[in-house]
Motif scaffolding. Sequence first.
Motif, PDB file in Angstrom:
ATOM      1  N   ASP A  83      -7.541  -4.504  -5.910  1.00 49.98           N
ATOM      2  CA  ASP A  83      -6.220  -5.039  -5.580  1.00 49.98           C
ATOM      3  C   ASP A  83      -5.395  -5.429  -6.806  1.00 49.98           C
ATOM      4  O   ASP A  83      -4.385  -6.116  -6.694  1.00 49.98           O
ATOM      5  N   CYS A  84      -5.795  -4.965  -7.980  1.00 48.38           N
ATOM      6  CA  CYS A  84      -5.049  -5.238  -9.206  1.00 48.38           C
ATOM      7  C   CYS A  84      -3.720  -4.478  -9.186  1.00 48.38           C
ATOM      8  O   CYS A  84      -3.667  -3.305  -8.817  1.00 48.38           O
ATOM      9  N   LEU A  85      -2.653  -5.138  -9.598  1.00 45.93           N
ATOM     10  CA  LEU A  85      -1.326  -4.520  -9.615  1.00 45.93           C
ATOM     11  C   LEU A  85      -0.919  -4.140 -11.032  1.00 45.93           C
ATOM     12  O   LEU A  85      -1.193  -4.866 -11.989  1.00 45.93           O
ATOM     13  N   TRP A 124      -2.532   6.697  -6.892  1.00 46.35           N
ATOM     14  CA  TRP A 124      -1.735   5.465  -6.865  1.00 46.35           C
ATOM     15  C   TRP A 124      -1.194   5.207  -5.457  1.00 46.35           C
ATOM     16  O   TRP A 124      -0.844   6.139  -4.743  1.00 46.35           O
ATOM     17  N   LYS A 147      -0.928   0.103  -7.273  1.00 43.60           N
ATOM     18  CA  LYS A 147      -2.347  -0.156  -7.517  1.00 43.60           C
ATOM     19  C   LYS A 147      -3.090   1.168  -7.421  1.00 43.60           C
ATOM     20  O   LYS A 147      -2.614   2.130  -6.815  1.00 43.60           O
TER      21      LYS A 147
END
Length: 161
Positions: A83-85, A124, A147
Amino acid sequence: MATIVSQAIEIKTPEKGTFVRYTENASQAAKRGEFVTLSSGKVSALSGTDPAANTILGIAMADFENVASPASRNAVIFVPEPDCLFEVTMKGVSAQADIGSFFESIEESDIEKVDRAATTTTVWVVVDIVDRPGQAIGDTDARVIAKLSLNRLQLSRGVGA
């Protein structure tokens, strides 16, 4: 509409990942901001254009040494959680409908980008389009918040999972 100057990938949520030191494989020419992969305990450059499933370890934080005998644990890699942006350039003309859509990845001039024209290999998922002075929906090469697709991450639950 405007054409935005392409910029390197930016980590928006660094708390959703880990910075790890790895030893790079010999003669690797990875640049800061490019995807890397892990093989036999060492990191190597990874083509940013549609990397295969489960191959993206993370993002190089500095250019690799690119020598035959690299120093031990010399490469700092950001290993993202699912869940890293990221803020990343979207190649093509952005549209409101891009939000929530999956796109391929493309690497141009050592810059990782979301490839709006390609949707076959999902690398992505676009979460939002960056709204700032000088950029609007409909611009070419706009910056988006995205993400990485879970099925592209090599360590899909982060380090140690």
